[in-house]
Motif scaffolding. Structure first.
Motif, PDB file in Angstrom:
ATOM      1  N   ILE A 123       0.845  -1.128   0.053  1.00  0.00           N
ATOM      2  CA  ILE A 123      -0.003  -0.137  -0.019  1.00  0.00           C
ATOM      3  C   ILE A 123       1.051   1.369  -0.148  1.00  0.00           C
ATOM      4  CG2 ILE A 123      -1.719   1.599   1.486  1.00  0.00           C
ATOM      5  CD1 ILE A 123      -2.990  -1.266   2.358  1.00  0.00           C
ATOM      6  N   HIS A 124       1.871   1.177   0.695  1.00  0.00           N
ATOM      7  CA  HIS A 124       2.894   2.321   1.052  1.00  0.00           C
ATOM      8  C   HIS A 124       3.353   2.622  -0.408  1.00  0.00           C
ATOM      9  CE1 HIS A 124       1.972   2.918   4.842  1.00  0.00           C
ATOM     10  NE2 HIS A 124       2.651   1.782   5.602  1.00  0.00           N
ATOM     11  N   CYS A 177       9.431  11.307   2.635  1.00  0.00           N
ATOM     12  CA  CYS A 177       8.237  10.722   2.973  1.00  0.00           C
ATOM     13  C   CYS A 177       8.244   9.298   2.451  1.00  0.00           C
ATOM     14  CB  CYS A 177       6.998  11.686   2.683  1.00  0.00           C
ATOM     15  SG  CYS A 177       6.788  12.972   3.610  1.00  0.00           S
ATOM     16  N   PHE A 178       8.517   9.364   0.939  1.00  0.00           N
ATOM     17  CA  PHE A 178       8.712   7.809   0.264  1.00  0.00           C
ATOM     18  C   PHE A 178       9.714   7.019   1.041  1.00  0.00           C
ATOM     19  CE2 PHE A 178       7.645   9.998  -3.909  1.00  0.00           C
ATOM     20  CZ  PHE A 178       6.349  10.188  -3.582  1.00  0.00           C
ATOM     21  N   ALA A 179      10.542   7.644   1.671  1.00  0.00           N
ATOM     22  CA  ALA A 179      11.564   6.791   2.436  1.00  0.00           C
ATOM     23  C   ALA A 179      11.062   6.409   3.883  1.00  0.00           C
ATOM     24  CB  ALA A 179      12.905   7.311   2.432  1.00  0.00           C
ATOM     25  N   MET A 180      10.658   7.315   4.593  1.00  0.00           N
ATOM     26  CA  MET A 180      10.198   7.191   5.953  1.00  0.00           C
ATOM     27  C   MET A 180       9.357   6.334   6.138  1.00  0.00           C
ATOM     28  SD  MET A 180       9.135  10.417   8.605  1.00  0.00           S
ATOM     29  CE  MET A 180       7.780  10.745   7.336  1.00  0.00           C
ATOM     30  N   VAL A 181       8.317   6.483   5.735  1.00  0.00           N
ATOM     31  CA  VAL A 181       6.896   5.384   5.858  1.00  0.00           C
ATOM     32  C   VAL A 181       7.448   4.114   5.751  1.00  0.00           C
ATOM     33  CG1 VAL A 181       4.555   4.959   5.691  1.00  0.00           C
ATOM     34  CG2 VAL A 181       5.491   7.563   5.711  1.00  0.00           C
ATOM     35  N   PRO A 182       7.645   3.573   4.559  1.00  0.00           N
ATOM     36  CA  PRO A 182       8.352   2.262   4.486  1.00  0.00           C
ATOM     37  C   PRO A 182       9.346   1.846   5.051  1.00  0.00           C
ATOM     38  CG  PRO A 182       8.053   3.390   2.212  1.00  0.00           C
ATOM     39  CD  PRO A 182       7.957   4.446   3.264  1.00  0.00           C
ATOM     40  N   CYS A 183      10.261   2.582   5.650  1.00  0.00           N
ATOM     41  CA  CYS A 183      11.184   2.053   6.442  1.00  0.00           C
ATOM     42  C   CYS A 183      10.782   1.757   7.933  1.00  0.00           C
ATOM     43  CB  CYS A 183      12.274   3.335   6.593  1.00  0.00           C
ATOM     44  SG  CYS A 183      13.637   3.199   5.217  1.00  0.00           S
ATOM     45  N   PHE A 184       9.885   2.549   8.315  1.00  0.00           N
ATOM     46  CA  PHE A 184       9.115   2.522   9.654  1.00  0.00           C
ATOM     47  C   PHE A 184       8.271   0.986   9.437  1.00  0.00           C
ATOM     48  CE2 PHE A 184       9.943   6.945  11.150  1.00  0.00           C
ATOM     49  CZ  PHE A 184      10.792   6.370  12.240  1.00  0.00           C
ATOM     50  N   GLU A 185       7.746   0.944   8.512  1.00  0.00           N
ATOM     51  CA  GLU A 185       6.870  -0.264   8.061  1.00  0.00           C
ATOM     52  C   GLU A 185       7.780  -1.579   8.170  1.00  0.00           C
ATOM     53  OE1 GLU A 185       3.680  -2.210   8.475  1.00  0.00           O
ATOM     54  OE2 GLU A 185       3.137  -0.067   7.907  1.00  0.00           O
ATOM     55  N   MET A 186       8.994  -1.434   7.371  1.00  0.00           N
ATOM     56  CA  MET A 186       9.770  -2.476   7.365  1.00  0.00           C
ATOM     57  C   MET A 186      10.269  -2.918   8.771  1.00  0.00           C
ATOM     58  SD  MET A 186      11.969  -2.228   3.765  1.00  0.00           S
ATOM     59  CE  MET A 186      11.549  -0.705   3.222  1.00  0.00           C
ATOM     60  N   MET A 187      10.671  -1.973   9.427  1.00  0.00           N
ATOM     61  CA  MET A 187      11.218  -2.177  10.975  1.00  0.00           C
ATOM     62  C   MET A 187      10.005  -2.776  11.795  1.00  0.00           C
ATOM     63  SD  MET A 187      14.186  -1.540  11.050  1.00  0.00           S
ATOM     64  CE  MET A 187      14.765  -1.648  12.396  1.00  0.00           C
ATOM     65  N   ASN A 188       8.775  -2.389  11.438  1.00  0.00           N
ATOM     66  CA  ASN A 188       7.814  -2.741  12.299  1.00  0.00           C
ATOM     67  C   ASN A 188       7.352  -4.364  12.072  1.00  0.00           C
ATOM     68  OD1 ASN A 188       5.153  -2.873  13.834  1.00  0.00           O
ATOM     69  ND2 ASN A 188       4.164  -2.667  11.896  1.00  0.00           N
ATOM     70  N   TYR A 189       7.581  -4.440  10.682  1.00  0.00           N
ATOM     71  CA  TYR A 189       7.295  -5.890  10.332  1.00  0.00           C
ATOM     72  C   TYR A 189       8.461  -6.907  10.871  1.00  0.00           C
ATOM     73  CZ  TYR A 189       6.912 -10.221   7.061  1.00  0.00           C
ATOM     74  OH  TYR A 189       6.691 -11.289   6.576  1.00  0.00           O
ATOM     75  N   ALA A 190       9.911  -6.459  10.787  1.00  0.00           N
ATOM     76  CA  ALA A 190      10.671  -7.082  11.303  1.00  0.00           C
ATOM     77  C   ALA A 190      10.900  -7.480  12.850  1.00  0.00           C
ATOM     78  CB  ALA A 190      12.257  -6.412  11.008  1.00  0.00           C
ATOM     79  N   VAL A 208       3.781   5.711  -5.654  1.00  0.00           N
ATOM     80  CA  VAL A 208       3.832   5.855  -7.156  1.00  0.00           C
ATOM     81  C   VAL A 208       2.796   6.842  -7.415  1.00  0.00           C
ATOM     82  CG1 VAL A 208       3.130   4.716  -9.145  1.00  0.00           C
ATOM     83  CG2 VAL A 208       4.393   3.525  -7.596  1.00  0.00           C
ATOM     84  N   LEU A 209       1.459   6.768  -6.747  1.00  0.00           N
ATOM     85  CA  LEU A 209       0.605   7.922  -7.039  1.00  0.00           C
ATOM     86  C   LEU A 209       0.874   9.203  -6.743  1.00  0.00           C
ATOM     87  CD1 LEU A 209      -2.558   5.948  -5.502  1.00  0.00           C
ATOM     88  CD2 LEU A 209      -2.116   6.448  -8.176  1.00  0.00           C
ATOM     89  N   VAL A 210       1.595   9.396  -5.801  1.00  0.00           N
ATOM     90  CA  VAL A 210       2.054  10.754  -5.062  1.00  0.00           C
ATOM     91  C   VAL A 210       3.002  11.438  -6.230  1.00  0.00           C
ATOM     92  CG1 VAL A 210       3.022  12.201  -3.459  1.00  0.00           C
ATOM     93  CG2 VAL A 210       1.076  10.584  -2.841  1.00  0.00           C
ATOM     94  N   SER A 211       3.926  10.218  -6.638  1.00  0.00           N
ATOM     95  CA  SER A 211       4.616  10.565  -7.612  1.00  0.00           C
ATOM     96  C   SER A 211       4.415  11.357  -8.870  1.00  0.00           C
ATOM     97  CB  SER A 211       5.705   9.431  -7.834  1.00  0.00           C
ATOM     98  OG  SER A 211       6.651   9.127  -6.938  1.00  0.00           O
ATOM     99  N   GLY A 212       3.235  10.539  -9.606  1.00  0.00           N
ATOM    100  CA  GLY A 212       2.455  10.815 -10.590  1.00  0.00           C
ATOM    101  C   GLY A 212       1.890  12.264 -10.325  1.00  0.00           C
ATOM    102  N   ALA A 213       1.484  12.486  -9.148  1.00  0.00           N
ATOM    103  CA  ALA A 213       0.749  13.941  -8.806  1.00  0.00           C
ATOM    104  C   ALA A 213       1.824  14.651  -8.753  1.00  0.00           C
ATOM    105  CB  ALA A 213      -0.040  13.796  -7.446  1.00  0.00           C
ATOM    106  N   GLY A 214       3.157  14.516  -8.413  1.00  0.00           N
ATOM    107  CA  GLY A 214       4.112  15.639  -8.438  1.00  0.00           C
ATOM    108  C   GLY A 214       4.476  15.955  -9.689  1.00  0.00           C
ATOM    109  N   LEU A 215       4.570  14.855 -10.541  1.00  0.00           N
ATOM    110  CA  LEU A 215       5.040  15.249 -12.035  1.00  0.00           C
ATOM    111  C   LEU A 215       3.806  15.751 -12.734  1.00  0.00           C
ATOM    112  CD1 LEU A 215       6.363  11.554 -13.060  1.00  0.00           C
ATOM    113  CD2 LEU A 215       7.529  13.760 -12.668  1.00  0.00           C
TER     114      LEU A 215
END
Length: 120
Positions: free
Chosen positions: A29-30, A57-70, A35-42
């Motif tokens: 989902i993240h 933001c694209f780095a921060m949220v998935p990184c926290f999600e990966m740490m949460n998963y681990a 990808v959608l926000v990148s399209g809006a940015g373009l």
């Protein structure tokens, strides 16, 4: 323990990334939102500074999600049955993901609301 080579370290990291994306719905989902926000940015021709905030933001949220998963995986192995301290650890890790996502939404609103208003 023998230190792994640099190519092996990168290979392991990419394996972890692909494993995470295959197994974690929220991670996908993240990624889709990014990808959608990148399209809006373009589409809205965001500035270089705005791109920097979006990329953070694209780095921060998935990184926290990966740490949460681990952390969830380690907790489940360490203590498979319910334990109140494990629950707290998992909840706090999930809260870190939530907080990073909320801040990212706020950043997105600051960037895209004025551009959307100008379009109307």
């Amino acid at each position: 323990m023998k230190k792994q080579s640099l190519p092996q370290a990168f290979s392991n990291a990419f394996n972890g990334l692909f494993f995470f994306l295959r197994r974690d719905r929220n991670g996908r989902i993240h990624l889709a939102v990014s990808v959608l926000v990148s399209g809006a940015g373009l589409y809205f021709h965001v500035s270089a500074t705005e791109w920097l905030f979006l990329l953070a933001c694209f780095a921060m949220v998935p990184c926290f999600e990966m740490m949460n998963y681990a952390l969830e995986q380690v907790c489940d192995v360490a203590h498979p049955s319910y334990h109140p301290l494990i629950r707290i650890a998992k909840d706090v890790a999930a809260a870190a993901v939530l907080w990073s996502a909320l801040v990212s939404v706020a950043i997105g609103l600051v960037i895209f609301i004025p551009k959307t208003i100008q379009l109307l």
